[in-house]
Design an enzyme around this catalytic site. Structure first.
Site, PDB file in Angstrom:
ATOM      1  N   SER A  47      47.847  36.517  41.310  1.00 31.43           N
ATOM      2  CA  SER A  47      47.868  37.901  40.812  1.00 31.43           C
ATOM      3  C   SER A  47      49.047  38.654  41.421  1.00 31.43           C
ATOM      4  O   SER A  47      49.377  39.757  40.975  1.00 31.43           O
ATOM      5  CB  SER A  47      46.549  38.620  41.122  1.00 31.43           C
ATOM      6  OG  SER A  47      46.208  38.498  42.488  1.00 31.43           O
ATOM      7  N   ASP A  85      47.125  29.774  46.205  1.00 28.95           N
ATOM      8  CA  ASP A  85      46.787  29.680  44.777  1.00 28.95           C
ATOM      9  C   ASP A  85      47.855  28.868  44.051  1.00 28.95           C
ATOM     10  O   ASP A  85      49.036  29.247  44.042  1.00 28.95           O
ATOM     11  CB  ASP A  85      46.729  31.103  44.213  1.00 28.95           C
ATOM     12  CG  ASP A  85      45.904  31.190  42.953  1.00 28.95           C
ATOM     13  OD1 ASP A  85      45.368  30.158  42.507  1.00 28.95           O
ATOM     14  OD2 ASP A  85      45.789  32.310  42.415  1.00 28.95           O
ATOM     15  N   GLU A 184      34.900  33.636  38.437  1.00 26.80           N
ATOM     16  CA  GLU A 184      35.461  34.950  38.058  1.00 26.80           C
ATOM     17  C   GLU A 184      34.814  35.439  36.766  1.00 26.80           C
ATOM     18  O   GLU A 184      34.795  34.727  35.748  1.00 26.80           O
ATOM     19  CB  GLU A 184      36.993  34.867  37.894  1.00 26.80           C
ATOM     20  CG  GLU A 184      37.565  36.226  37.461  1.00 26.80           C
ATOM     21  CD  GLU A 184      39.072  36.360  37.601  1.00 26.80           C
ATOM     22  OE1 GLU A 184      39.704  35.511  38.254  1.00 26.80           O
ATOM     23  OE2 GLU A 184      39.601  37.337  37.047  1.00 26.80           O
TER      24      GLU A 184
HETATM   25  O1  KIV Z   1      45.004  35.621  41.837  1.00 24.67           O
HETATM   26  C1  KIV Z   1      44.062  36.153  42.449  1.00 24.67           C
HETATM   27  O2  KIV Z   1      44.215  37.073  43.254  1.00 24.67           O
HETATM   28  C2  KIV Z   1      42.724  35.632  42.177  1.00 24.67           C
HETATM   29  C3  KIV Z   1      41.581  36.488  42.598  1.00 24.67           C
HETATM   30  C4  KIV Z   1      41.395  37.587  41.620  1.00 24.67           C
HETATM   31  C5  KIV Z   1      40.359  35.687  42.770  1.00 24.67           C
HETATM   32  O3  KIV Z   1      42.588  34.586  41.606  1.00 24.67           O
END
Ligand code: KIV
Length: 288
Positions: A47, A85, A184
């Site tokens: 994000s 991520d 989510e």
């Molecule tokens: O990218 C992100 O910050 C996320 C969260 C919203 C869980 O995947």
């Protein structure tokens, strides 16, 4: 000296029914504050593409950006459980590339786990990454990297047939080796069932209170985002408005020459101004 949180600590929390607090954040300064607040886990989410870089989706985040941000967060929060991520296209092309990219988060950034937005098509990848010794969080429910195939996002598993599919997918992820699940935008009844059925930690992002832990993105918690946050986000401060006020006050003080004042300026040592004037004077005379 504090000790770094591990997956074993988080699993113990699940078994002892102690709720796990997680935050998604992207920089050293915020990570330091999050760590001071005693948060258990930080995800450096893709994000960042939206909230740091201003894109309208998470897709433009790439490996170099995510590894650099994750390393910055690790420097700010040395003891918090850290998840990196995996961005769009970093685990889709081949299993070998997925392992190499996942490994970068551990080796270059100090992460302890990687997150993969997973469909059934990624089960083999999840197995291979976790067999390589890299802990994997499988992100199911709303998966922002799939915006191109779904068009827009809506709550997941709100009807029984879809709920059954999601419960099965969650169990498949765990059987494939996922060490944690992130749900989510899942109906809270279904999130609760998944949490009770699987042996791994389940984190809710907008999936109700029945999971082992909760996550929100730091800018939403602080009330910072320029764009409307999702329904499930809650702001615990109004730092957006307060930050805008601070920038306006700074601009006003610069324009009115109130800033910088003496307190925020350096000075030459005693007698050095006079010596400098003499040096400038002799150079002027020499050039005449
Ligand atoms: O990218 C992100 O910050 C996320 C969260 C919203 C869980 O995947």
């Amino acid at each position: 000296m504090t000790v770094r949180t591990t997956i074993a600590d988080l699993l113990r929390a699940k078994h002892e029914q102690r709720i796990i607090v997680a935050v998604s954040c992207y920089d050293y300064t915020t990570a330091h504050l999050v760590s001071q607040a005693g948060v258990d886990m930080i995800l450096v989410g893709d994000s960042a593409a939206q909230l740091v870089l201003g894109f309208d989706s998470t897709l433009p985040a790439d490996m170099n950006l995510m590894v650099a941000l994750t390393a910055a967060v690790r420097r700010g929060a040395p003891d918090v459980y850290l998840v990196g991520d995996m961005p769009f296209l970093s685990y889709h092309i081949s299993v070998g590339e997925a392992i190499r990219n996942a490994g970068r988060f551990l080796v270059e950034a100090g992460a302890q786990m990687v997150k993969i937005e997973a469909t059934a098509a990624h089960l083999e990848t999840i197995r291979a990454v976790s067999d390589a010794g890299i802990a994997v969080m499988a992100h199911i429910g709303i998966r922002p990297q799939r915006i191109g195939t779904v068009g827009r996002f809506r709550a997941e598993a709100t009807i029984a047939d879809m709920a059954m599919e999601l419960i099965e997918l969650a169990e498949q992820m765990v059987r494939a080796g996922a060490g944690m699940l992130l749900l989510e935008g899942v109906a809270e009844e279904v999130a609760r069932i998944i949490t009770e059925r699987v042996g791994v930690v389940v984190i809710s992002c907008g999936s109700g209170p029945g999971c082992d832990g909760q996550i929100l993105v730091a800018p939403d918690i602080l009330g910072l985002p320029a764009d409307k946050p999702p329904k499930f986000a809650k702001a615990y401060a109004d730092l957006g408005a307060r930050s805008a006020e601070a920038f306006a006050k700074y601009a006003e003080e610069v324009r009115s020459r109130k800033f910088p004042d003496d307190e925020h300026s350096y000075h030459m040592k005693d007698g050095e101004v006079q010596r400098l004037e003499e040096l400038l004077g002799s150079r002027r005379r020499a050039n005449q």
